[in-house]
Design a protein around this motif. Structure first.
Motif, short mmCIF file in Angstrom:
data_model
loop_
_atom_site.label_atom_id
_atom_site.label_comp_id
_atom_site.label_asym_id
_atom_site.label_seq_id
_atom_site.Cartn_x
_atom_site.Cartn_y
_atom_site.Cartn_z
N GLY A 8 0.81 -1.22 0.00
CA GLY A 8 0.00 0.00 0.00
C GLY A 8 0.85 1.27 0.00
N HIS A 9 0.21 2.37 -0.46
CA HIS A 9 0.79 3.72 -0.36
C HIS A 9 2.10 3.86 -1.15
N GLU A 24 4.40 3.65 7.09
CA GLU A 24 3.68 2.49 6.53
C GLU A 24 4.15 2.16 5.12
N VAL A 28 5.45 -1.67 4.58
CA VAL A 28 4.68 -2.66 3.81
C VAL A 28 5.41 -3.04 2.51
N SER A 75 -3.17 -7.21 -1.07
CA SER A 75 -2.73 -5.86 -0.72
C SER A 75 -2.21 -5.90 0.73
N HIS A 77 -0.85 -3.86 4.09
CA HIS A 77 -0.89 -2.59 4.82
C HIS A 77 -0.54 -2.80 6.28
N ASP A 79 -1.98 -1.00 10.05
CA ASP A 79 -3.24 -0.39 10.46
C ASP A 79 -3.01 0.83 11.36
N GLU A 147 -4.12 -6.17 6.90
CA GLU A 147 -3.61 -5.17 7.85
C GLU A 147 -2.74 -5.97 8.83
#
Ligand SMILES: [Zn+2]
Length: 238
Positions: A8-9, A24, A28, A75, A77, A79, A147
């Protein structure tokens, strides 16, 4: 079997962070790269929406997986919560796809087996009933969002900062994906010796060729003994 991993991100989207500096987007990405290494080592093909600190829209992520003809989408991630005590992993799956749920359950079980506290396999829906998360709603293949832990929890943030914990998470995610896929057994694979086909073919199981040992060893001029007590094959040179 081709797995799309989606850290993610990234890039301009790197605001999510823990109280003492964990980011994060970086965490990740590292977990996803480690997951890729574990999966590739057992012959599972992996594509990644990003391999560096780059920005990708959510649509670009699911478009990429479709273009790559991925079979699964995972995906990854960490949290966040306003209460610092919130902790543990959560695996989100589709409310409408039983394969997404089965994949989510396999990953969640593997995370629990790795000793992680779990908040379970969950679904999250929009008011109209569609899946809330874009990557779950729009992926053309079974898709989940993991997550891994709460970076807003000081204990879990400290863990996330250690390579050993990120490796543990990666191995658990990979184990869950492997459990979901099951053994990948190919059609028969002909085996030839000096240009002559052996009477019994082999099979690829998770990219390793398995062949009936007696047919193969005897063709190579070896003596084959099956020890029933030890349940062991013994090969001897003549
Ligand atoms: Zn996130």
């Amino acid at each position: 079997m081709r797995v799309c991993l989606d850290p993610g991100h990234g890039g301009i989207d790197r605001a999510n962070r823990g109280p003492t500096g964990y980011v994060e987007a970086d965490g990740v990405l590292d977990i996803a790269l480690r997951t890729r290494a574990v999966l590739q080592a057992v012959g599972i093909e992996v594509v990644m929406t990003r391999e560096k600190d780059t920005y990708l829209s959510l649509a670009a992520r699911t478009d990429f997986a479709a273009k790559q003809k991925a079979d699964l989408f995972v995906s990854i991630h960490t949290d966040a919560a306003t209460t610092p005590t919130a902790h543990g992993c959560t695996v989100f799956c589709s409310a409408h796809d039983s394969e997404s749920r089965r994949l989510g359950e396999a990953i969640e079980q593997a995370l629990r087996q790795a000793g992680r506290p779990s908040r379970g396999v969950r679904t999250r829906q929009l008011a109209d009933g569609r899946d809330y998360y874009h990557v779950i709603r729009e992926a053309k293949m079974p898709s989940v969002l993991v997550e891994c832990a709460f970076h807003t929890n000081p204990t879990e943030e400290a863990l996330l900062k250690t390579p050993a914990f990120r490796q543990l998470l990666a191995e658990a995610i990979a184990n869950g994906i492997r459990a979901y896929i099951g053994p990948q057994i190919s059609d028969l694979v002909p085996i030839s010796l000096d240009g002559e086909l052996l009477p019994v073919p082999g099979r690829l199981i998770n990219s390793v060729t398995f062949a009936p040992v007696r047919a193969l060893a005897e063709a190579l001029g070896l003596i084959v003994i099956w020890d029933d007590k030890k349940r062991q094959v013994e090969l001897r040179r003549r």
